[in-house]
Design a protein around this motif. Structure first.
Motif, PDB file in Angstrom:
ATOM      1  N   GLN A 156       0.801  -1.121   0.115  1.00 26.31           N
ATOM      2  CA  GLN A 156      -0.088   0.002  -0.009  1.00 26.31           C
ATOM      3  C   GLN A 156       0.768   1.383   0.013  1.00 26.31           C
ATOM      4  OE1 GLN A 156      -3.665   0.235   0.184  1.00 26.31           O
ATOM      5  NE2 GLN A 156      -3.246  -1.759  -0.881  1.00 26.31           N
ATOM      6  N   SER A 157       1.830   1.231   0.882  1.00 24.89           N
ATOM      7  CA  SER A 157       2.719   2.611   0.914  1.00 24.89           C
ATOM      8  C   SER A 157       3.951   2.589   0.324  1.00 24.89           C
ATOM      9  CB  SER A 157       3.059   2.567   2.298  1.00 24.89           C
ATOM     10  OG  SER A 157       3.733   1.458   3.201  1.00 24.89           O
ATOM     11  N   ARG A 158       4.041   1.118  -0.638  1.00 23.29           N
ATOM     12  CA  ARG A 158       5.207   1.088  -1.434  1.00 23.29           C
ATOM     13  C   ARG A 158       6.518   1.271  -0.793  1.00 23.29           C
ATOM     14  NH1 ARG A 158       2.286   4.068  -5.073  1.00 23.29           N
ATOM     15  NH2 ARG A 158       1.326   2.740  -6.893  1.00 23.29           N
ATOM     16  N   VAL A 159       6.666   0.672   0.357  1.00 19.79           N
ATOM     17  CA  VAL A 159       7.667   0.492   1.266  1.00 19.79           C
ATOM     18  C   VAL A 159       8.518  -0.676   1.589  1.00 19.79           C
ATOM     19  CG1 VAL A 159       8.832   1.240   3.596  1.00 19.79           C
ATOM     20  CG2 VAL A 159       7.189   2.976   2.163  1.00 19.79           C
ATOM     21  N   LEU A 160       9.724  -1.055   1.448  1.00 19.62           N
ATOM     22  CA  LEU A 160      10.122  -2.096   1.821  1.00 19.62           C
ATOM     23  C   LEU A 160      10.807  -1.854   3.338  1.00 19.62           C
ATOM     24  CD1 LEU A 160      11.515  -5.202   1.113  1.00 19.62           C
ATOM     25  CD2 LEU A 160      13.545  -3.805   0.837  1.00 19.62           C
ATOM     26  N   GLU A 161      10.294  -2.523   4.252  1.00 23.17           N
ATOM     27  CA  GLU A 161      10.657  -2.508   5.778  1.00 23.17           C
ATOM     28  C   GLU A 161      11.744  -3.301   5.815  1.00 23.17           C
ATOM     29  OE1 GLU A 161       9.011  -1.700  10.013  1.00 23.17           O
ATOM     30  OE2 GLU A 161       7.554  -1.952   8.275  1.00 23.17           O
ATOM     31  N   ILE A 162      13.083  -3.025   6.463  1.00 23.17           N
ATOM     32  CA  ILE A 162      14.094  -4.299   6.674  1.00 23.17           C
ATOM     33  C   ILE A 162      14.359  -3.943   8.055  1.00 23.17           C
ATOM     34  CG2 ILE A 162      15.720  -2.946   5.202  1.00 23.17           C
ATOM     35  CD1 ILE A 162      17.040  -5.557   4.528  1.00 23.17           C
ATOM     36  N   GLY A 163      14.480  -4.794   8.926  1.00 25.31           N
ATOM     37  CA  GLY A 163      15.083  -4.756  10.284  1.00 25.31           C
ATOM     38  C   GLY A 163      16.378  -5.581  10.330  1.00 25.31           C
ATOM     39  N   PHE A 164      17.307  -4.938  11.167  1.00 27.02           N
ATOM     40  CA  PHE A 164      18.653  -5.949  10.969  1.00 27.02           C
ATOM     41  C   PHE A 164      18.730  -6.284  12.577  1.00 27.02           C
ATOM     42  CE2 PHE A 164      19.187  -3.550   7.188  1.00 27.02           C
ATOM     43  CZ  PHE A 164      19.967  -4.555   6.605  1.00 27.02           C
ATOM     44  N   GLU A 165      19.567  -7.200  12.711  1.00 27.97           N
ATOM     45  CA  GLU A 165      19.718  -7.768  14.030  1.00 27.97           C
ATOM     46  C   GLU A 165      20.454  -6.825  14.864  1.00 27.97           C
ATOM     47  OE1 GLU A 165      22.081 -11.449  13.329  1.00 27.97           O
ATOM     48  OE2 GLU A 165      23.944 -10.039  12.509  1.00 27.97           O
ATOM     49  N   ASP A 166      21.062  -5.799  14.542  1.00 28.50           N
ATOM     50  CA  ASP A 166      21.483  -4.758  15.695  1.00 28.50           C
ATOM     51  C   ASP A 166      20.142  -3.720  16.169  1.00 28.50           C
ATOM     52  OD1 ASP A 166      21.039  -3.082  13.476  1.00 28.50           O
ATOM     53  OD2 ASP A 166      22.886  -2.085  13.221  1.00 28.50           O
ATOM     54  N   GLY A 167      19.292  -4.153  15.713  1.00 30.54           N
ATOM     55  CA  GLY A 167      18.244  -3.250  16.316  1.00 30.54           C
ATOM     56  C   GLY A 167      17.744  -2.217  15.378  1.00 30.54           C
ATOM     57  N   ARG A 168      18.501  -1.975  14.228  1.00 27.26           N
ATOM     58  CA  ARG A 168      18.098  -0.841  13.363  1.00 27.26           C
ATOM     59  C   ARG A 168      16.856  -1.368  12.497  1.00 27.26           C
ATOM     60  NH1 ARG A 168      21.319   3.731  12.525  1.00 27.26           N
ATOM     61  NH2 ARG A 168      23.416   3.506  13.783  1.00 27.26           N
ATOM     62  N   SER A 169      16.130  -0.558  11.970  1.00 23.98           N
ATOM     63  CA  SER A 169      15.252  -0.979  11.149  1.00 23.98           C
ATOM     64  C   SER A 169      14.800   0.253  10.166  1.00 23.98           C
ATOM     65  CB  SER A 169      13.931  -1.232  11.972  1.00 23.98           C
ATOM     66  OG  SER A 169      12.649  -1.005  11.109  1.00 23.98           O
ATOM     67  N   PHE A 170      14.852   0.028   8.807  1.00 21.99           N
ATOM     68  CA  PHE A 170      14.835   1.060   7.679  1.00 21.99           C
ATOM     69  C   PHE A 170      13.621   0.933   7.077  1.00 21.99           C
ATOM     70  CE2 PHE A 170      19.467   0.208   8.131  1.00 21.99           C
ATOM     71  CZ  PHE A 170      19.806   1.409   8.811  1.00 21.99           C
ATOM     72  N   ARG A 171      13.010   2.003   6.451  1.00 20.97           N
ATOM     73  CA  ARG A 171      12.046   1.840   5.731  1.00 20.97           C
ATOM     74  C   ARG A 171      12.185   2.414   4.385  1.00 20.97           C
ATOM     75  NH1 ARG A 171       6.844   1.154   8.028  1.00 20.97           N
ATOM     76  NH2 ARG A 171       5.672   2.356   6.378  1.00 20.97           N
ATOM     77  N   LEU A 172      12.532   1.637   3.160  1.00 23.02           N
ATOM     78  CA  LEU A 172      12.968   1.993   2.128  1.00 23.02           C
ATOM     79  C   LEU A 172      11.960   2.149   0.979  1.00 23.02           C
ATOM     80  CD1 LEU A 172      16.506   0.092   2.175  1.00 23.02           C
ATOM     81  CD2 LEU A 172      16.077   2.344   2.823  1.00 23.02           C
ATOM     82  N   PRO A 173      11.678   3.180   0.431  1.00 21.75           N
ATOM     83  CA  PRO A 173      10.390   3.213  -0.616  1.00 21.75           C
ATOM     84  C   PRO A 173      11.067   2.582  -1.710  1.00 21.75           C
ATOM     85  CG  PRO A 173      11.037   5.471   0.376  1.00 21.75           C
ATOM     86  CD  PRO A 173      11.981   4.497   0.942  1.00 21.75           C
ATOM     87  N   PHE A 174      10.067   1.988  -2.589  1.00 20.82           N
ATOM     88  CA  PHE A 174      10.209   1.408  -3.541  1.00 20.82           C
ATOM     89  C   PHE A 174      11.007   1.984  -4.675  1.00 20.82           C
ATOM     90  CE2 PHE A 174       6.236  -1.937  -3.188  1.00 20.82           C
ATOM     91  CZ  PHE A 174       6.950  -2.430  -2.005  1.00 20.82           C
ATOM     92  N   GLU A 175      10.551   3.395  -4.778  1.00 18.04           N
ATOM     93  CA  GLU A 175      11.018   4.379  -5.905  1.00 18.04           C
ATOM     94  C   GLU A 175      12.281   4.289  -5.402  1.00 18.04           C
ATOM     95  OE1 GLU A 175      10.579   8.667  -7.504  1.00 18.04           O
ATOM     96  OE2 GLU A 175       9.592   8.172  -5.642  1.00 18.04           O
ATOM     97  N   PHE A 176      13.094   4.592  -4.116  1.00 18.92           N
ATOM     98  CA  PHE A 176      14.451   4.811  -3.957  1.00 18.92           C
ATOM     99  C   PHE A 176      15.016   3.645  -4.083  1.00 18.92           C
ATOM    100  CE2 PHE A 176      17.553   4.359  -0.305  1.00 18.92           C
ATOM    101  CZ  PHE A 176      18.427   5.587  -0.350  1.00 18.92           C
ATOM    102  N   LEU A 177      14.653   2.421  -3.881  1.00 19.06           N
ATOM    103  CA  LEU A 177      15.518   1.457  -4.337  1.00 19.06           C
ATOM    104  C   LEU A 177      15.571   0.941  -5.619  1.00 19.06           C
ATOM    105  CD1 LEU A 177      13.550  -1.369  -1.740  1.00 19.06           C
ATOM    106  CD2 LEU A 177      15.840  -0.716  -1.601  1.00 19.06           C
ATOM    107  N   ARG A 178      14.602   1.400  -6.665  1.00 17.68           N
ATOM    108  CA  ARG A 178      14.408   1.158  -7.931  1.00 17.68           C
ATOM    109  C   ARG A 178      15.464   2.305  -8.521  1.00 17.68           C
ATOM    110  NH1 ARG A 178      15.444   1.246 -12.269  1.00 17.68           N
ATOM    111  NH2 ARG A 178      14.377   0.653 -14.066  1.00 17.68           N
ATOM    112  N   VAL A 179      15.741   3.421  -8.079  1.00 17.98           N
ATOM    113  CA  VAL A 179      16.518   4.640  -8.578  1.00 17.98           C
ATOM    114  C   VAL A 179      17.907   4.386  -8.182  1.00 17.98           C
ATOM    115  CG1 VAL A 179      17.165   6.852  -7.931  1.00 17.98           C
ATOM    116  CG2 VAL A 179      14.804   6.394  -8.533  1.00 17.98           C
ATOM    117  N   TYR A 180      18.135   3.415  -7.065  1.00 21.35           N
ATOM    118  CA  TYR A 180      19.421   3.176  -6.587  1.00 21.35           C
ATOM    119  C   TYR A 180      19.894   1.717  -6.734  1.00 21.35           C
ATOM    120  CZ  TYR A 180      20.743   7.782  -4.855  1.00 21.35           C
ATOM    121  OH  TYR A 180      21.292   8.927  -4.863  1.00 21.35           O
ATOM    122  N   SER A 181      19.003   1.023  -7.619  1.00 22.46           N
ATOM    123  CA  SER A 181      19.415  -0.148  -8.038  1.00 22.46           C
ATOM    124  C   SER A 181      20.965  -0.273  -8.356  1.00 22.46           C
ATOM    125  CB  SER A 181      18.608  -0.667  -9.147  1.00 22.46           C
ATOM    126  OG  SER A 181      19.106  -1.898  -9.706  1.00 22.46           O
TER     127      SER A 181
END
Length: 140
Positions: free
Chosen positions: A19-44
């Motif tokens: 819905q929001s076109r965001v890839l949410e990724i949590g890492f084991e060090d506790g950080r979590s990032f929300r990366l918009p699809f557009e951002f991921l696509r542009v920085y492929s």
């Protein structure tokens, strides 16, 4: 592309928010990032987008409404998103995703600056269709 940097935390959780076109990724060090699809696509990280050296990047335009239609795991070190515009050659390793997360604001601003400098647009409708290149030398 080498394997993982031993210092890179591994993702514990990857969620596609369509819905929001965001890839949410949590890492084991506790950080979590929300990366918009557009951002991921542009920085492929694919060669098609990055070119074969600095300054060779292809400026991606009109990707604001791009979707990720599938995510394929690659070994245990990367994911390969399949984008709705047919782009599926980018392998996003965990360290690359982590870096994108850490530098999101800076990278996004750089992209907007480049887009503005090129007179480009994030809207799909505003991008003139790419003129077919003569000779059509398709190299991957």
């Amino acid at each position: 592309m080498a394997g993982l940097d031993k210092d890179t935390p591994l993702p514990t959780d990857i969620t596609l928010h369509r819905q929001s076109r965001v890839l949410e990724i949590g890492f084991e060090d506790g950080r979590s990032f929300r990366l918009p699809f557009e951002f991921l696509r542009v920085y492929s990280p694919s060669a098609e987008v990055r070119g074969h050296g600095p300054g060779q990047e292809t400026l991606q335009q009109g990707k604001r409404d791009v979707d990720i239609t599938g995510l394929e795991p690659v070994g245990n070190y990367a994911i390969k998103p399949v984008f709705s515009d047919g782009h599926d050659s980018g392998l996003y390793s965990w360290d690359y995703l982590y870096e994108l997360g850490l530098q999101h604001d800076e990278l996004w601003q750089q992209y907007l600056d480049r887009l503005a400098a090129a007179g480009g647009s994030r809207e799909a409708g505003a991008v003139p269709p790419a003129a077919p290149k003569s000779g059509c030398g398709h190299h991957h």
